[in-house]
Motif scaffolding. Structure first.
Motif, PDB file in Angstrom:
ATOM      1  N   ILE A 124      64.559  54.454  35.721  1.00  0.00           N
ATOM      2  CA  ILE A 124      63.669  55.264  35.991  1.00  0.00           C
ATOM      3  C   ILE A 124      64.412  55.664  37.494  1.00  0.00           C
ATOM      4  N   ILE A 125      64.900  56.681  37.580  1.00  0.00           N
ATOM      5  CA  ILE A 125      65.393  57.079  38.905  1.00  0.00           C
ATOM      6  C   ILE A 125      64.523  58.011  39.857  1.00  0.00           C
ATOM      7  N   GLU A 126      63.609  57.053  40.548  1.00  0.00           N
ATOM      8  CA  GLU A 126      62.760  57.295  41.418  1.00  0.00           C
ATOM      9  C   GLU A 126      62.550  56.573  42.695  1.00  0.00           C
ATOM     10  N   ASP A 127      62.000  56.741  43.896  1.00  0.00           N
ATOM     11  CA  ASP A 127      61.680  55.929  45.118  1.00  0.00           C
ATOM     12  C   ASP A 127      60.699  54.780  44.387  1.00  0.00           C
ATOM     13  N   ALA A 128      60.775  53.468  44.644  1.00  0.00           N
ATOM     14  CA  ALA A 128      59.625  52.630  44.404  1.00  0.00           C
ATOM     15  C   ALA A 128      58.723  52.621  45.555  1.00  0.00           C
ATOM     16  N   ARG A 129      58.679  53.528  46.430  1.00  0.00           N
ATOM     17  CA  ARG A 129      57.562  53.738  47.396  1.00  0.00           C
ATOM     18  C   ARG A 129      56.507  54.460  46.645  1.00  0.00           C
ATOM     19  N   THR A 189      57.362  44.345  51.039  1.00  0.00           N
ATOM     20  CA  THR A 189      56.214  43.608  50.786  1.00  0.00           C
ATOM     21  C   THR A 189      55.244  44.719  50.384  1.00  0.00           C
ATOM     22  N   ARG A 190      54.832  45.654  51.274  1.00  0.00           N
ATOM     23  CA  ARG A 190      54.009  46.794  50.957  1.00  0.00           C
ATOM     24  C   ARG A 190      54.297  47.495  49.551  1.00  0.00           C
ATOM     25  N   ILE A 191      55.645  47.723  49.460  1.00  0.00           N
ATOM     26  CA  ILE A 191      56.079  48.512  48.246  1.00  0.00           C
ATOM     27  C   ILE A 191      55.763  47.542  47.122  1.00  0.00           C
ATOM     28  N   LEU A 192      55.998  46.274  47.153  1.00  0.00           N
ATOM     29  CA  LEU A 192      55.740  45.418  46.163  1.00  0.00           C
ATOM     30  C   LEU A 192      54.065  45.503  45.715  1.00  0.00           C
TER      31      LEU A 192
END
Length: 247
Positions: free
Chosen positions: A141-146, A171-174
């Motif tokens: 998946i070529i995307e921003d994990a945000r 940590t927020r992204i997780l």
């Protein structure tokens, strides 16, 4: 094979299902069983092994998994108690990069598991996509994990999130991804690179702060370990998400 003397003995890892150890004399290396025998992903060494006198076809092939090239292998080499990347698991892998570790996760979860690998860089993403063509259990998946909303149609509820995204707000992204995809009582494993979050404070303090943030976000730490001598100022934190209260 090695030069003459000691034979390589391959055995299942004492603690972690789906992971193997090669022993040769006093040396040990971590292995994963190759899902695509005959193919190396990044030039790693392959070892095949089977009962004495068995046909080539019956031999199993293993790939050497170096802790100097993979935070997950480093955590295993450092003696992490629980590795939630295991056979049959659905894993959301944030920070898939070119797919070095993702390919080993693909081996471990095996044909009944899935790896959903998110990588933002188009360049690394190309290698990730190439690698996934031979591995039916990898979804690149070529995307921003945000922005998990962008890939919510591709990722189901998962058992485990593994994260190796060197970003100050990791940590927020997780937590954001866990809210969408991690089942209650599911687990996370996150690699924290201290100087990426704050290079002005010592690593131990940064890591402590991150663990406090996790707690506020429903990510309950079970264990933490540093990755010396494989990585400097890195820690891996393993924990559980929204664990049900015991009656």
């Amino acid at each position: 094979g090695g030069k003459g003397a000691a034979a390589v003995i391959i055995e299942p890892h004492m603690r972690h299902e789906g992971i193997f150890v090669a022993k040769k004399g006093k040396e040990q290396s971590i292995l994963s069983m190759n899902l695509v025998p005959g193919v190396s992903v990044y030039g790693e060494k392959r070892i095949s092994s089977g009962p004495a006198g068995c046909e080539e076809a019956e031999k199993k092939e293993y790939r050497v998994w170096s802790p100097f090239r993979s935070k997950l292998a480093a955590a295993i080499a450092r003696g992490v108690d629980n590795c939630y990347v295991k056979p049959g698991a659905k894993v959301l892998y944030l920070g898939g990069s070119a797919g070095t570790t993702v390919s080993h996760v693909s081996d471990v979860v095996g044909p009944t598991g899935w790896v959903y690998a998110v990588e933002f860089s188009p360049r690394s993403g190309r290698d990730l996509v190439e690698m996934s063509k031979k591995r039916p259990n990898v979804v690149p998946i070529i995307e921003d994990a945000r922005h998990p909303l962008k890939y919510r149609m591709l990722v189901p509820m998962v058992d485990c999130i593994f994260m190796d995204v060197a970003q100050p707000d990791q940590t927020r992204i997780l937590a954001h991804n866990a809210a969408y995809f991690l089942k209650n009582g599911g687990h996370f494993m996150i690699s924290i690179k201290a100087n990426c979050i704050d290079s002005t404070v010592d690593a131990a303090t940064v890591i402590m702060d991150e663990m406090n943030k996790m707690k506020e976000l429903g990510l309950k730490r079970k264990e933490k370990l540093t990755l010396e001598p494989f990585e400097r100022d890195h820690a891996v934190v393993v924990g559980v998400y929204r664990q049900a209260k015991k009656e």
